[in-house]
Design a protein around this motif. Structure first.
Motif, short mmCIF file in Angstrom:
data_model
loop_
_atom_site.label_atom_id
_atom_site.label_comp_id
_atom_site.label_asym_id
_atom_site.label_seq_id
_atom_site.Cartn_x
_atom_site.Cartn_y
_atom_site.Cartn_z
N GLN A 153 -7.59 -3.66 -2.74
CA GLN A 153 -6.81 -2.44 -2.86
C GLN A 153 -6.56 -2.02 -4.31
OE1 GLN A 153 -2.80 -2.75 -1.54
NE2 GLN A 153 -2.44 -0.58 -1.67
N SER A 155 -1.65 9.09 4.43
CA SER A 155 -2.68 9.92 5.06
C SER A 155 -2.49 11.40 4.70
CB SER A 155 -2.69 9.74 6.58
OG SER A 155 -1.44 10.11 7.12
N LYS A 163 0.83 -1.20 0.00
CA LYS A 163 0.00 0.00 0.00
C LYS A 163 0.87 1.26 0.00
CE LYS A 163 -3.87 -2.21 2.19
NZ LYS A 163 -4.76 -2.36 3.29
N THR A 164 1.96 1.23 0.78
CA THR A 164 2.84 2.38 0.84
C THR A 164 3.47 2.65 -0.51
OG1 THR A 164 3.27 1.93 3.17
CG2 THR A 164 4.83 3.37 2.03
N THR A 183 -9.04 6.44 1.00
CA THR A 183 -9.25 6.10 2.40
C THR A 183 -9.62 4.63 2.55
OG1 THR A 183 -9.91 8.37 2.89
CG2 THR A 183 -10.58 6.68 4.47
N ASP A 184 -10.52 4.17 1.70
CA ASP A 184 -10.91 2.76 1.74
C ASP A 184 -9.72 1.85 1.43
OD1 ASP A 184 -13.49 3.51 2.35
OD2 ASP A 184 -14.28 3.15 0.32
N LEU A 210 -6.66 2.25 2.21
CA LEU A 210 -5.76 2.13 3.36
C LEU A 210 -6.16 0.99 4.29
CD1 LEU A 210 -4.97 5.75 4.56
CD2 LEU A 210 -3.40 4.09 3.59
N THR A 211 -7.44 0.71 4.36
CA THR A 211 -7.91 -0.29 5.33
C THR A 211 -8.46 -1.55 4.66
OG1 THR A 211 -10.09 0.77 5.37
CG2 THR A 211 -8.49 1.48 7.02
N SER A 212 -8.41 -1.60 3.36
CA SER A 212 -9.00 -2.74 2.65
C SER A 212 -8.06 -3.93 2.63
CB SER A 212 -9.31 -2.35 1.20
OG SER A 212 -8.10 -2.20 0.48
N PRO A 213 -8.64 -5.12 2.44
CA PRO A 213 -7.79 -6.28 2.19
C PRO A 213 -7.01 -6.06 0.89
CG PRO A 213 -10.09 -6.93 2.53
CD PRO A 213 -10.06 -5.44 2.44
N ASP A 214 -5.84 -6.66 0.80
CA ASP A 214 -4.99 -6.45 -0.37
C ASP A 214 -5.70 -6.76 -1.68
OD1 ASP A 214 -2.92 -5.53 1.15
OD2 ASP A 214 -1.94 -7.47 1.32
#
Length: 105
Positions: A83, A37, A7-8, A73-74, A76-80
């Motif tokens: 993403q 963020s 994600k990063t 935003t989604d 960042l917290t979603s399953p891979d």
């Protein structure tokens, strides 16, 4: 075997592609590499400033940035597995927003 982006890494790629254009829309110098963020904060800041302008092109751009911020935003917290599609939608909305805001008045 294909490399899998974290994600990063993916947010860093979006940052590299869009931060300068987003900063230019609000007359700001582009910040250096942003954390995910902070990149979302920049998208939301530009969204809010464009929405306040009341110009139709800027309002369209603001709507796209609103959608982009939601997808980012989604992501960042979603399953891979989710993403990739969320970030693809965010990228599309970012491109559309920059295009709409860049239209001549």
């Amino acid at each position: 075997m294909a490399d899998v982006l974290t994600k990063t890494d993916t947010f860093a790629a979006l940052d590299a592609c869009f931060t300068a254009d987003l900063a230019a829309l609000i007359g700001s110098d582009p910040p250096r590499s942003l954390a995910p963020s902070r990149f979302i904060d920049l998208v939301e800041e530009v969204r809010d400033l464009l929405a306040d302008s009341r110009h139709p092109h800027y309002e369209d751009a603001s709507d796209d940035l609103d959608h982009a911020a939601d997808y980012l935003t989604d992501a960042l917290t979603s399953p891979d597995g989710d993403q990739r599609s969320l970030l693809a939608w965010a990228r599309t909305h970012l491109r559309d927003a920059i295009g709409a805001a860049s239209c001549p008045i």
